[in-house]
Every structure is written in C-alpha cells, then in structure tokens.
Write a protein that holds these residues in place. Sequence first.
Motif, PDB file in Angstrom:
ATOM      1  N   ARG A  72       5.284 123.200  76.260  1.00 27.69           N
ATOM      2  CA  ARG A  72       5.910 123.170  77.586  1.00 27.69           C
ATOM      3  C   ARG A  72       4.980 122.471  78.578  1.00 27.69           C
ATOM      4  NH1 ARG A  72      10.092 127.173  78.310  1.00 27.69           N
ATOM      5  NH2 ARG A  72      10.503 128.273  76.340  1.00 27.69           N
ATOM      6  N   ASP A  73       5.548 122.131  79.716  1.00 30.86           N
ATOM      7  CA  ASP A  73       4.746 121.501  80.770  1.00 30.86           C
ATOM      8  C   ASP A  73       3.827 122.550  81.394  1.00 30.86           C
ATOM      9  OD1 ASP A  73       6.619 123.025  82.165  1.00 30.86           O
ATOM     10  OD2 ASP A  73       6.544 121.643  83.866  1.00 30.86           O
ATOM     11  N   PRO A  74       2.893 122.139  82.267  1.00 25.76           N
ATOM     12  CA  PRO A  74       1.954 123.111  82.858  1.00 25.76           C
ATOM     13  C   PRO A  74       2.640 124.269  83.564  1.00 25.76           C
ATOM     14  CG  PRO A  74       1.162 120.884  83.230  1.00 25.76           C
ATOM     15  CD  PRO A  74       2.527 120.754  82.627  1.00 25.76           C
ATOM     16  N   SER A  75       3.846 124.051  84.090  1.00 31.88           N
ATOM     17  CA  SER A  75       4.545 125.136  84.773  1.00 31.88           C
ATOM     18  C   SER A  75       5.140 126.135  83.784  1.00 31.88           C
ATOM     19  CB  SER A  75       5.679 124.575  85.654  1.00 31.88           C
ATOM     20  OG  SER A  75       6.746 124.080  84.849  1.00 31.88           O
ATOM     21  N   GLY A  76       5.260 125.740  82.529  1.00 33.24           N
ATOM     22  CA  GLY A  76       5.833 126.601  81.505  1.00 33.24           C
ATOM     23  C   GLY A  76       7.339 126.706  81.552  1.00 33.24           C
ATOM     24  N   GLN A  77       7.989 125.868  82.342  1.00 39.74           N
ATOM     25  CA  GLN A  77       9.437 125.995  82.520  1.00 39.74           C
ATOM     26  C   GLN A  77      10.246 125.043  81.638  1.00 39.74           C
ATOM     27  OE1 GLN A  77      10.815 126.552  86.703  1.00 39.74           O
ATOM     28  NE2 GLN A  77       8.675 126.093  87.237  1.00 39.74           N
ATOM     29  N   ILE A  78       9.678 123.903  81.285  1.00 38.11           N
ATOM     30  CA  ILE A  78      10.480 122.918  80.557  1.00 38.11           C
ATOM     31  C   ILE A  78       9.828 122.581  79.215  1.00 38.11           C
ATOM     32  CG2 ILE A  78      11.391 121.914  82.676  1.00 38.11           C
ATOM     33  CD1 ILE A  78       9.475 119.562  82.269  1.00 38.11           C
ATOM     34  N   ARG A  79      10.644 122.153  78.265  1.00 38.78           N
ATOM     35  CA  ARG A  79      10.210 121.794  76.913  1.00 38.78           C
ATOM     36  C   ARG A  79       9.963 120.287  76.865  1.00 38.78           C
ATOM     37  NH1 ARG A  79      13.858 125.831  76.905  1.00 38.78           N
ATOM     38  NH2 ARG A  79      13.535 127.555  75.456  1.00 38.78           N
ATOM     39  N   ILE A  80       8.766 119.903  76.417  1.00 47.58           N
ATOM     40  CA  ILE A  80       8.418 118.486  76.468  1.00 47.58           C
ATOM     41  C   ILE A  80       8.192 117.878  75.077  1.00 47.58           C
ATOM     42  CG2 ILE A  80       7.429 118.677  78.771  1.00 47.58           C
ATOM     43  CD1 ILE A  80       4.648 118.730  77.489  1.00 47.58           C
ATOM     44  N   GLY A  81       8.317 118.668  74.031  1.00 47.50           N
ATOM     45  CA  GLY A  81       8.146 118.135  72.685  1.00 47.50           C
ATOM     46  C   GLY A  81       6.691 117.987  72.303  1.00 47.50           C
ATOM     47  N   GLY A  82       6.441 117.914  70.995  1.00 48.79           N
ATOM     48  CA  GLY A  82       5.077 117.831  70.502  1.00 48.79           C
ATOM     49  C   GLY A  82       4.762 116.486  69.890  1.00 48.79           C
ATOM     50  N   ASN A  83       3.474 116.122  69.959  1.00 50.30           N
ATOM     51  CA  ASN A  83       2.999 114.919  69.285  1.00 50.30           C
ATOM     52  C   ASN A  83       2.545 115.212  67.858  1.00 50.30           C
ATOM     53  OD1 ASN A  83       3.485 113.452  71.562  1.00 50.30           O
ATOM     54  ND2 ASN A  83       1.363 113.423  72.267  1.00 50.30           N
ATOM     55  N   TYR A  84       2.305 116.494  67.567  1.00 48.63           N
ATOM     56  CA  TYR A  84       1.836 116.895  66.253  1.00 48.63           C
ATOM     57  C   TYR A  84       2.649 118.112  65.787  1.00 48.63           C
ATOM     58  CZ  TYR A  84      -2.150 114.043  67.637  1.00 48.63           C
ATOM     59  OH  TYR A  84      -2.936 113.006  68.075  1.00 48.63           O
TER      60      TYR A  84
END
Length: 745
Positions: A651-663
């Motif tokens: 998640r982003d620093p706010s913990g509210q949205i899902r941003i996907g992983g690179n690994y």
Amino acid sequence: MKKLCCVIALLLCNVAFSKEINQIRYEGLSSISNVLADEIIGIKVGDTLSVEKVDKAVRNLYAQGYFEDIYADFERGVLSFYFKQKPKVASVEIKGYGSEQEKETLYSQLGIKKGDSYDEIKLNRAKLVIKTILEYQGYYGTVVESEIKEVGNDGAYAITFNVNQGENIIIKNATYDGREKLKVKDLEELSANRARQFMGWMWGRNDGKLKLADLEYDGARVQDAYMRKGYLDASVSQAFVDANFSDYSANLYYKIKEGGRYKVSGIKIILHMPVIEESELRKGLKIKKGEYFNIEDVRADVESIRQKIADLGYAFARVNPDLDKDQDNAEVKVVYLIQVGQKVKIHDVIISGNSRTADRIIRRELLLAPGDTYKLTDLKESENALKRLGYFGKVKIEERRVSEDSMDLLVDVEETRTGELMFGLGYGSYDKLMVNASIRERNLFGTGQSGQLYADWSYRRQLVNLTLSNPRVLDSKYSASLSGFHSLYWNWDYREQTTGTSITSGRLLTNTLRASLGYTISTTRVLDFYDSKLEGLYKQYLTMDNPLKLAISPSLYFDNTDDYYFPKNGAIISAYVEYAGLGGDEKYTKLYGRMALYYHLKSLFGVDLIARYKTQVGAIFEQGYVPITSKFYMGGISSVRGYQISSLTPRDPSGQIRIGGNYMMTHSAELSYGILEKAQMRLALFADYGMIGVSSFNETIRASWGLSVEWISPMGPIVLVFPRPINPQPGDRTSTFEFTMGTRF
C-alpha cells in the motif's frame, strides 16, 4: 422346438405329381434375409424334393436361435417354410444393484441386450452372472429374480432383473500360524483379505470384507512380504476360510514356515553379448552387498537393466534374476542373467480408437516411426506426450513382435471430451452475481488446433476473449497463436479497462521443451473510482490516462508430466521476460517464472498419494512509467488461497490504496489422495506461503492451509477449495471457499 411339422404324407402324394422344386417361399421370416435362408437350407430351385433334406433344412433354420417354431410343406412344385418368431427383447433393466456406472459395466457382461431374441437359457445365464459378480465383490446369499412384461403390439419383452443383494462376510480374525519374525501389519500390507480393525467402517481403516476374487492370491502376497524382508526360505500356505453363514462372519488361516533371513553376499551380471559395459549396468542398482535381501530391489534392478539395454535397440532383451543361496551362512548372491537378442526396428505403427482426431495428430507426438531403431525411453515418452495433449482419456502403446528384429507398435487411444460449451450463474462475496459463458475446443475438428470464445459478466468484471492457436503448424515443430481481449474490472478501489491483442510464435526444441516469442499491443485505463476520496491518492501512480503498451515476450515452457489433468510424475516449468519499451508509454522489464513438481508416492507407501510442490516468482524493473495495473498482486486460488483474489498487495504510505508489488513469490505444498478412481475424484491437503513487496520480497508475508476437492466432472475439471488463512492481519480480505473450472491440477 415346440413342434416340428413336416407333412410327410402330403409330400409323398406330391412326389408323384411333381418331384422338382420350382419355387422356395418363406412365410413370417424377418430375423434373417431370404438370401441367408437360402444358404442355410442348402436346397435350390430345380432340386428334386427330398424329405430328409427338408427335415435337415428345418433343423438348421431352428438352430439360428431366432424362431420358436418352424414347419414346411410342398404343394404344386412350391416348397414353403413357415416361421413363428421368438419375441424380441425390448429393454433390459437392473434394479437393486450398485451405481449407474456399475450397472453400465454389468450390462455388458449379461449376455442379453435390447434387440436380442428372447431366450430362457440366456435369461438364466444372466441371473447367474449377476450372482457370481456379487460373490466376487463379497456379497453372499444374493437372490436375483427376473420380471418379464410384454410391451407393444409385436409381443416384445421388457426384462427387469430385481436384485436382492446378499450380505458381506466379515473376517473377524486372521491367524498366521508360525509367524514369529514379522509383525502382522507387515504381512497384511499387501493382502486384500484382512481381519476387520476396530472402527473398521471409518475411512482409512480395514473393514474386513471378504474378497473372494483375491483370496487365491493372498498366500503369495504374504510370502512376498517375507521376501521383501529377506526371508527367502519362507513358505506360506493357501488361505483357508472358515465361514459362518448364520452371522456372515469368517476366520482366516495361514500356515507359515519362516526360515532364516539372508544378506546379500554379492552381485553378478552375466551378459551374453557385450553390448554395454557392465559398469554402466551396475550404476543405480538398488541391491547392495552386505544389506538384507529385498525382492522389490531385485525387481527394480531388472527393470533398470532392461531399460538400459532396450534403449540401445534390443527390445526383446530378457533379464532373468537368479539367487545363489548359502543356507549355512544365511547369505545370497544375486545373479542377473541377460539375453540380449537382436537389435529391433519398428516395422509399423498402427493407431486405433481415434474417431475424431486425425492419425497425423497422434503420429507427430510419437518419437518412434517405421524404420526407426527401437528405444524404450522414446516409447514411454511418446505415451506421456499423447497423455499431455488432453485429447485422450486413456493411452496405451503396446508392442507386437513381427520377427526377431522387427516389431509393430499398437497405439490405442480413448478419446475424451475436448470441447466445452458452458453457461453459468454464480454469486461471490466479491463479484456478487456472476454470469459467464464460453465455447472452448482444445482439438478443433480433430486437427489439434484450439479455439476459445469466452465471456464473463458480473457486478465487478466484464471480459471477452477470443483465442486461436495451432501448436504444430503444418505438423511442424512451430506453433502460432492469436488472441484479442477486452475487459472491464473493478480492482477493489477502481475500475480498469484493458483492450488489446497478442500474437505468439514458438518452436518445439525437444519433445518436452518449447521456446516462444510473443508481441502484445494493449491499452489499460482507469475509468472510475469506488470511492472518490481515493482518486487524488491514486493520481500520483496513474499519471497517464490511457497508456499504450508495446511489449515483446520471449519464453520457455517445459513439461514432461505423464497426464494432462492429473499428473502423477514429472515437472511443468515456465519462464518469460516481458520487455515493454519498444515504443508506447509503459517502460519496464518483467521477469516471471513458475514451476510445478509432481511425484507419485504409491511406489513408496502403496497408497494413491501424489505429492506436489508449486512455486512462482516475479520481479519488475522500472525503466520509466509502470502503471500499478501492470504490477504483481497476490491472493486467490492461483497464489495464496484463503485471501481474496489480488487483495494482498503493498500500500501507499497512507495505507489506504493498493499500489501493487515489484517483487512476488509464492510456494504451495500439496498431498492429493485418490478417493474415487472411477469418478476421477481426489482430495488434497495443501499449505500456501507467499511474499510480496515494492523494494523486496518479504514486505508482506501471508500463509494458509486447507482442503480441496478435485474432480473431472461431466462439465470439465472442477476444484472446490476450503482454505483457512494462518494469522491474517487486520484489513485482510479472507475467504473460506473458492472454486475454479477448466484448470490442470
């Protein structure tokens, strides 16, 4: 025959008037043709009338089994035969016996079927067949009664067999007189007939039912248990059963002489023709000097030696083990006598059982062709290659000896359903109401090509995909596929739309390894947000409104498994590199690989248990713009079960949205047990473990375990999953039931 009426007086009177037969007529004949009747009676127009010949003709006609009564007369040169047909069998039904699948097997063994002429002898024989089969299944005192009803206007009979299934005889005690050195459980490991265990009705416990068909072999099986432990002098009597039919119980007795336990003093190989180095044959032998003798090791060694020699072309090589025992010292020398024979070539390949699939589709998977030198490994690999296609339910390649140096290969296949026409309704906690439809054919018109049109609609997902592929273009080692797709999908917080097309070509490098190169053109855009408050947070990760992706993807695919849906042994390994940067807006390199390993544990434990290990790993290296829609997400039936699909993600620093992983990396260990072999149903215990992150693999870690039911149903393969998350964290979206259709296990 109820009556045989040849009017001899009339015939004698007519002899004076006309001895010559001018015409032959058949009245009431329908079961056979007039031409066949002419051949049976052996009388021709122009013959002189003979009472003896007419009598013999009537008897020959009656012997065909179609007629209840036959008589003949002769008047004014016309010889007439009159027939009363036996009633036809309109239907045959069995009541009170087994499942529909078991009944279908029994119908083929009865010896009486729809369309036959009714015959009481056949009827009584069919009743005896039913009773005999039930006795072999362990049911005694079975009563079979037949019910016959006349149906229709032609007097046909409907036959119903009413089966009052008998009782099972339960073995209460098994006595092994003379047993001292082995445990009872070791002796009973191979036996079909064993004493009932406490709570024997439970799954996994022995119910003690007497299996008559196996009884004569159980003595040899007990002796084999001794041979596996090194007791070469052991002798075991035939099983003796003392049955009590008043309560359907029995006691089982064996008389045993154990003898001494032998160790291996040495191993000798006698090769009649030096076609291979002895050192090569000794590699991998299971029998070891100084260890206790085990007959299973000898059997494995015989097969290993035979395969090594057969791979050199000596198909008819024979490996005969001999035991040189030293009773005084309780030692045994194992001698392998090898007769090589001549080198063998393939004379012909004969294919049968394929009504839809063209012969060439089968032949191109075979590694042996007419004129080739025989190789046992190639034969086994050819059989596995045909199984991996998924076109056939059963595949068997047999050898037929033609001469000392040639053989035919008999390829027998049983085609299975390769097409799926599916329409379904469903409801899920995430997707809500779901409607899906697909037309899929993996063996289009028997050409080996495949095509699929798939549509899926739900509250959160709309998808249309059309794919056409040819795994062997012009029967070569090259493949090609073309796909077009369009989807709308609510990815938890936003709705994404993807449209594109891809084209892929490949080449078969070996019979188990394929290399491919694909090119994809697609666009993915975010249309709406589930919560408008999140739109601003997502904008920093979705800086382009409708990015264009132009990507090239080289890949490798390896598959040496022994079946399409239920692999027991082998591996499936695939890997690809997706490079998005040949123009377009997206710029990144994605590495991805997955592996599935299978091993059948039956050879170790005697139980139909398949061990599976599956893993996948992926990494993205950013070289410009990488939309979050192209990144990794974890959760769902193909990664970590017990967590809803794509719900595990950084998640982003706010913990509210899902941003996907690179690994991303997941692991899965499974044990699959065959519970219903005929229905192709298995029960699997699994444990999943997965990691995902932006800068490293282990930023988010989750695990789960559970049970799944695997079934090749009439609608296609179905997996029902009952997962349990291990230590889920606050905010995780978990699930306790998942299912999928159409996938390999």
